[in-house]
Design a protein around this motif. Structure first.
Motif, PDB file in Angstrom:
ATOM      1  N   LEU A  28       0.780  -1.248   0.000  1.00 38.30           N
ATOM      2  CA  LEU A  28       0.000   0.000   0.000  1.00 38.30           C
ATOM      3  C   LEU A  28       0.809   1.293   0.000  1.00 38.30           C
ATOM      4  O   LEU A  28       0.345   2.304  -0.530  1.00 38.30           O
ATOM      5  CB  LEU A  28      -0.946   0.003   1.204  1.00 38.30           C
ATOM      6  N   TYR A 107      -6.021   5.231   6.309  1.00 33.91           N
ATOM      7  CA  TYR A 107      -5.114   4.145   5.927  1.00 33.91           C
ATOM      8  C   TYR A 107      -5.418   2.929   6.812  1.00 33.91           C
ATOM      9  O   TYR A 107      -4.933   2.822   7.933  1.00 33.91           O
ATOM     10  CB  TYR A 107      -3.674   4.611   6.122  1.00 33.91           C
ATOM     11  N   THR A 136      -7.590   3.275   2.118  1.00 34.86           N
ATOM     12  CA  THR A 136      -7.241   1.878   1.905  1.00 34.86           C
ATOM     13  C   THR A 136      -8.009   1.058   2.928  1.00 34.86           C
ATOM     14  O   THR A 136      -8.257   1.482   4.050  1.00 34.86           O
ATOM     15  CB  THR A 136      -5.735   1.609   2.073  1.00 34.86           C
ATOM     16  N   LEU A 226      -7.714   0.141  -2.596  1.00 36.44           N
ATOM     17  CA  LEU A 226      -7.448   1.570  -2.470  1.00 36.44           C
ATOM     18  C   LEU A 226      -8.492   2.309  -3.307  1.00 36.44           C
ATOM     19  O   LEU A 226      -8.761   1.930  -4.438  1.00 36.44           O
ATOM     20  CB  LEU A 226      -6.035   1.876  -2.979  1.00 36.44           C
TER      21      LEU A 226
END
Length: 231
Positions: A28, A107, A136, A226
């Motif tokens: 990521l 995130y 994400t 994502l």
């Protein structure tokens, strides 16, 4: 309600090490930083910043980076390493004025938030018109397997997984490496419908490949996504 993060803070930081776990350093981080670069924000908020690892990465190129998290111990560790302004608070009641940020980042933090509908509205409220929200998350099929122990692999590397209650929003407790935290499962449709109802436009979606050349097992069964939305 305690979700386990305060008691798990030290074990979490130890498990992350300097570069984060495989999901972060190998999958990521690179595509997330690329989307941040393309957005070219001046002021960013990281919702659920934890120990501040990604805040510090963004601060290398962004003038103003803010991180918010409810876990006191993680914020202490984040402040000790600097790189951003760290604020104690919850995603459901962000202590910032309307339109304050060019970019809001989540995130892998939505799975930790119980009232995520309110949190999403708050994230959009503090975003300026034309700003982006960058997220994400674990895929819904993997969070729907956690009650049954996740996946297992046989000697040939084939994956076996039991998925249940995919369309139902529900919580489960995960335990590994001294960490015990509560996560939430929600289907992908939950997030898509919420953002569309908030009037946002989807500008990017990806299921990134791993960048670790010696680990192709992830690409055979990816479990991270994502997405980027514009206000």
């Amino acid at each position: 309600m305690d979700n386990g993060w305060e008691a798990s803070a030290e074990a979490w930081v130890n498990s992350m090490g300097k570069h984060g776990d495989f999901s972060r350093w190998a999958v990521l981080d690179s595509p997330m930083l690329e989307r941040v670069r393309l957005a070219a924000p001046l002021r960013v908020l990281d919702v659920g910043c934890g120990e501040g690892r990604f805040c510090r990465k963004m601060a290398e190129t962004i003038p103003e980076v803010f991180g918010i998290d409810p876990t006191v111990r993680l914020l202490e560790l984040a402040r000790g390493k600097g790189g951003a302004e760290y604020v104690e608070g919850v995603a459901e009641a962000l202590p910032f004025k309307d339109g304050h940020f060019d970019l809001v980042v989540s995130y892998l933090s939505l799975i930790d938030i119980s009232d995520v509908s309110t949190a999403l509205r708050e994230m959009i409220r503090v975003l300026r018109p034309g700003g982006r929200v960058l997220i994400t998350n674990l895929t819904g099929w993997v969070t729907a397997s956690q009650e049954h122990g996740g996946w297992s692999r046989d000697e040939r590397g084939a994956t076996t997984m039991t998925i249940d209650r995919y369309l139902e929003e529900h919580a489960h407790w995960g335990e590994w490496d001294g960490i015990r935290i509560q996560n939430w499962h929600r289907p992908l449709s939950f997030y898509m419908q919420h953002f569309l109802e908030l009037g946002l436009t989807l500008t990017h979606f990806d299921e990134p490949r791993a960048n670790a050349v010696d680990d192709q097992r992830y690409d055979a069964c990816p479990y991270l996504m994502l997405m980027e939305w514009r206000k």
